[in-house]
Design a protein around this motif. Structure first.
Motif, PDB file in Angstrom:
ATOM      1  N   ARG A   1     -13.206  72.984  38.159  1.00  0.00           N
ATOM      2  CA  ARG A   1     -13.758  72.469  39.417  1.00  0.00           C
ATOM      3  C   ARG A   1     -13.077  71.183  39.849  1.00  0.00           C
ATOM      4  NH1 ARG A   1     -18.822  74.265  37.262  1.00  0.00           N
ATOM      5  NH2 ARG A   1     -19.167  72.199  36.374  1.00  0.00           N
ATOM      6  N   ALA A   2     -12.766  70.322  38.863  1.00  0.00           N
ATOM      7  CA  ALA A   2     -12.147  69.029  39.171  1.00  0.00           C
ATOM      8  C   ALA A   2     -10.639  69.122  39.348  1.00  0.00           C
ATOM      9  CB  ALA A   2     -12.467  68.027  38.063  1.00  0.00           C
ATOM     10  N   GLY A   3     -10.065  70.312  39.088  1.00  0.00           N
ATOM     11  CA  GLY A   3      -8.622  70.458  39.218  1.00  0.00           C
ATOM     12  C   GLY A   3      -7.833  69.995  38.017  1.00  0.00           C
ATOM     13  N   ARG A   4      -8.530  69.689  36.914  1.00  0.00           N
ATOM     14  CA  ARG A   4      -7.815  69.291  35.699  1.00  0.00           C
ATOM     15  C   ARG A   4      -7.240  70.504  34.973  1.00  0.00           C
ATOM     16  NH1 ARG A   4     -12.234  65.642  35.716  1.00  0.00           N
ATOM     17  NH2 ARG A   4     -13.498  67.019  34.411  1.00  0.00           N
ATOM     18  N   LEU A   5      -7.779  71.678  35.260  1.00  0.00           N
ATOM     19  CA  LEU A   5      -7.218  72.954  34.818  1.00  0.00           C
ATOM     20  C   LEU A   5      -6.970  73.806  36.057  1.00  0.00           C
ATOM     21  CD1 LEU A   5      -9.420  73.945  31.719  1.00  0.00           C
ATOM     22  CD2 LEU A   5      -7.015  73.257  31.683  1.00  0.00           C
ATOM     23  N   ASP A   6      -5.904  74.597  36.027  1.00  0.00           N
ATOM     24  CA  ASP A   6      -5.609  75.482  37.150  1.00  0.00           C
ATOM     25  C   ASP A   6      -6.379  76.792  37.058  1.00  0.00           C
ATOM     26  OD1 ASP A   6      -3.565  73.872  38.499  1.00  0.00           O
ATOM     27  OD2 ASP A   6      -2.404  74.205  36.683  1.00  0.00           O
ATOM     28  N   VAL A   7      -6.478  77.327  35.854  1.00  0.00           N
ATOM     29  CA  VAL A   7      -7.128  78.619  35.665  1.00  0.00           C
ATOM     30  C   VAL A   7      -7.719  78.672  34.267  1.00  0.00           C
ATOM     31  CG1 VAL A   7      -4.962  79.677  34.913  1.00  0.00           C
ATOM     32  CG2 VAL A   7      -6.784  81.134  35.776  1.00  0.00           C
ATOM     33  N   ALA A   8      -8.820  79.401  34.118  1.00  0.00           N
ATOM     34  CA  ALA A   8      -9.453  79.508  32.804  1.00  0.00           C
ATOM     35  C   ALA A   8     -10.296  80.780  32.748  1.00  0.00           C
ATOM     36  CB  ALA A   8     -10.335  78.293  32.516  1.00  0.00           C
ATOM     37  N   ILE A   9     -10.550  81.252  31.545  1.00  0.00           N
ATOM     38  CA  ILE A   9     -11.612  82.226  31.333  1.00  0.00           C
ATOM     39  C   ILE A   9     -12.692  81.511  30.537  1.00  0.00           C
ATOM     40  CG2 ILE A   9     -10.295  84.365  31.521  1.00  0.00           C
ATOM     41  CD1 ILE A   9     -10.060  84.425  28.477  1.00  0.00           C
TER      42      ILE A   9
ATOM     43  N   PRO B   1       0.885  78.626  43.924  1.00  0.00           N
ATOM     44  CA  PRO B   1       1.356  80.007  43.731  1.00  0.00           C
ATOM     45  C   PRO B   1       1.660  80.334  42.272  1.00  0.00           C
ATOM     46  CG  PRO B   1       2.380  79.049  45.676  1.00  0.00           C
ATOM     47  CD  PRO B   1       1.642  77.938  44.994  1.00  0.00           C
ATOM     48  N   ARG B   2       2.251  79.400  41.531  1.00  0.00           N
ATOM     49  CA  ARG B   2       2.559  79.666  40.127  1.00  0.00           C
ATOM     50  C   ARG B   2       1.274  79.829  39.310  1.00  0.00           C
ATOM     51  NH1 ARG B   2       8.156  80.600  39.047  1.00  0.00           N
ATOM     52  NH2 ARG B   2       9.213  79.689  40.844  1.00  0.00           N
ATOM     53  N   ALA B   3       0.299  78.986  39.596  1.00  0.00           N
ATOM     54  CA  ALA B   3      -0.961  79.092  38.876  1.00  0.00           C
ATOM     55  C   ALA B   3      -1.694  80.378  39.251  1.00  0.00           C
ATOM     56  CB  ALA B   3      -1.842  77.883  39.170  1.00  0.00           C
ATOM     57  N   GLU B   4      -1.577  80.795  40.504  1.00  0.00           N
ATOM     58  CA  GLU B   4      -2.191  82.060  40.914  1.00  0.00           C
ATOM     59  C   GLU B   4      -1.548  83.235  40.183  1.00  0.00           C
ATOM     60  OE1 GLU B   4      -4.510  84.842  42.286  1.00  0.00           O
ATOM     61  OE2 GLU B   4      -4.854  82.725  42.737  1.00  0.00           O
ATOM     62  N   ALA B   5      -0.223  83.169  39.992  1.00  0.00           N
ATOM     63  CA  ALA B   5       0.464  84.213  39.224  1.00  0.00           C
ATOM     64  C   ALA B   5      -0.062  84.243  37.791  1.00  0.00           C
ATOM     65  CB  ALA B   5       1.967  83.970  39.239  1.00  0.00           C
ATOM     66  N   LEU B   6      -0.298  83.060  37.213  1.00  0.00           N
ATOM     67  CA  LEU B   6      -0.851  82.992  35.860  1.00  0.00           C
ATOM     68  C   LEU B   6      -2.257  83.580  35.829  1.00  0.00           C
ATOM     69  CD1 LEU B   6      -0.676  81.989  32.917  1.00  0.00           C
ATOM     70  CD2 LEU B   6      -1.557  79.782  33.714  1.00  0.00           C
ATOM     71  N   ALA B   7      -3.054  83.300  36.860  1.00  0.00           N
ATOM     72  CA  ALA B   7      -4.422  83.819  36.932  1.00  0.00           C
ATOM     73  C   ALA B   7      -4.428  85.345  36.955  1.00  0.00           C
ATOM     74  CB  ALA B   7      -5.139  83.263  38.150  1.00  0.00           C
ATOM     75  N   GLU B   8      -3.511  85.930  37.719  1.00  0.00           N
ATOM     76  CA  GLU B   8      -3.455  87.384  37.802  1.00  0.00           C
ATOM     77  C   GLU B   8      -3.076  88.009  36.463  1.00  0.00           C
ATOM     78  OE1 GLU B   8      -4.331  89.371  40.309  1.00  0.00           O
ATOM     79  OE2 GLU B   8      -5.047  87.537  41.267  1.00  0.00           O
ATOM     80  N   ILE B   9      -2.148  87.384  35.766  1.00  0.00           N
ATOM     81  CA  ILE B   9      -1.762  87.893  34.443  1.00  0.00           C
ATOM     82  C   ILE B   9      -2.904  87.713  33.454  1.00  0.00           C
ATOM     83  CG2 ILE B   9      -0.212  87.500  32.487  1.00  0.00           C
ATOM     84  CD1 ILE B   9       1.943  86.738  34.574  1.00  0.00           C
ATOM     85  N   LEU B  10      -3.587  86.577  33.533  1.00  0.00           N
ATOM     86  CA  LEU B  10      -4.716  86.325  32.634  1.00  0.00           C
ATOM     87  C   LEU B  10      -5.814  87.356  32.852  1.00  0.00           C
ATOM     88  CD1 LEU B  10      -6.138  84.517  30.544  1.00  0.00           C
ATOM     89  CD2 LEU B  10      -6.953  83.113  32.455  1.00  0.00           C
ATOM     90  N   ARG B  11      -6.093  87.696  34.103  1.00  0.00           N
ATOM     91  CA  ARG B  11      -7.096  88.716  34.385  1.00  0.00           C
ATOM     92  C   ARG B  11      -6.710  90.058  33.754  1.00  0.00           C
ATOM     93  NH1 ARG B  11      -6.534  89.680  39.603  1.00  0.00           N
ATOM     94  NH2 ARG B  11      -8.382  88.771  40.564  1.00  0.00           N
ATOM     95  N   ARG B  12      -5.468  90.466  33.972  1.00  0.00           N
ATOM     96  CA  ARG B  12      -5.009  91.760  33.475  1.00  0.00           C
ATOM     97  C   ARG B  12      -5.074  91.821  31.950  1.00  0.00           C
ATOM     98  NH1 ARG B  12       0.549  91.835  34.762  1.00  0.00           N
ATOM     99  NH2 ARG B  12       1.005  91.262  32.602  1.00  0.00           N
TER     100      ARG B  12
END
Length: 299
Positions: free
Chosen positions: A139-147, A270-281
């Protein structure tokens, strides 16, 4: 004429916010503390408003500062993306990934391998953490993506990936040593969703319990179970081969499921979004309920 904010000053703002200290940000960026202070002062002059206020021995963003930090983060990310696209070797793009320790042996390496195949010049920072801290950092932007785990039915945050059953776990050889009158528990530190579910289930069933061991470490949980200190509650994903479901053997109450959610930071790059998509898969492939062990008593 509109102000042109200095990218190094914006990077200092982002680093200071993420690290919780502009003194630490100065060390991280290889600058003097006075230089960072001057950059903050100039940014406030350009913005025409106070961006940070003193709280205790440090600085925290004002309401205007919080909005400014969000824009600074986007500007820095886009600057680094542009530098990478132009093969500017002096700039390294970073993305920050967070996940519980349960997924360090399979989801994390699979995600990093797949991401690295097309992003070999991107620096990935990985953090293990408690669920509430992972969510706060995203939420604070200290991480880009997480599960992160989430209680079913809780306010929608992030993208629901799947629901996993919680299990009572112990080493089978140690079950005979466990006190069934006052169940010894191996628990994560407070607050913890698994801890909450454990205590709620026991109290609702009228089962007495005691805390045998408390730790913030998942390996610490497994070590305690192998030592016969008690039982723990977790999903079966990532459970060691010598740890098994023991709920039916001990007559323990049923436990609810727990959700796994994918969290993205605001204004994700965009790079973090690419990581998010891979993390989801990779998460769905390795953690979907169909890949879990049979229910308690079915083996």
């Amino acid at each position: 004429m509109k102000p042109a904010f200095d990218i190094d000053a914006l990077r200092a703002v982002v680093a200071g916010t993420d690290l919780g200290s502009f003194a630490r940000a100065a060390v991280h960026l290889g600058r003097s503390q006075s230089a960072v202070s001057m950059q903050l002062k100039k940014l406030e002059q350009q913005a025409g408003t106070q961006l940070f206020a003193r709280k205790g021995r440090g600085l925290v963003p004002t309401e205007a500062g919080e909005a400014f930090v969000a824009y600074a983060r986007r500007i820095v990310a886009l600057n680094d993306e542009a530098a990478l696209a132009l093969d500017a070797a002096t700039t390294t793009v970073s993305v920050r990934l967070g996940l519980p320790q349960d997924f360090f042996d399979d989801v994390m390496p699979a995600t990093l391998t797949s991401f690295g195949q097309k992003n070999d010049t991107v620096h990935v920072e990985v953090r293990a953490g408690e669920n509430h801290r992972l969510a706060e950092d995203v939420r604070a932007g200290r991480l880009d993506v997480a599960i992160a785990f989430a209680k079913p039915g809780s306010p929608a945050e992030g993208e629901r990936l799947c629901a996993l059953p919680m299990r009572w776990l112990a080493q089978p050889e140690m079950v005979g040593r466990i006190d069934r009158q006052t169940v010894p528990l191996v628990l994560f530190n407070y607050p913890c969703l698994f801890r909450q579910a454990t205590l709620t289930a026991l109290e609702q069933s009228g089962t007495r319990w005691r805390a045998a061991l408390t730790t913030p470490s998942l390996p610490g949980i497994w070590a305690a179970l192998r030592s016969g200190l008690g039982i723990a509650v977790r999903t079966e994903h990532g459970t060691p081969a010598d740890i098994a479901c023991v709920g039916p053997d001990l007559g323990l109450p049923e436990l609810p499921a727990i959700e796994l959610r994918l969290l993205r930071a605001p204004n994700i790059s965009p790079r973090a979004e690419a990581l998010a998509e891979i993390l989801r898969r990779e998460t769905l492939e390795r953690v979907a309920p169909g890949n879990q062990r049979p229910p308690d008593g079915a083996r």
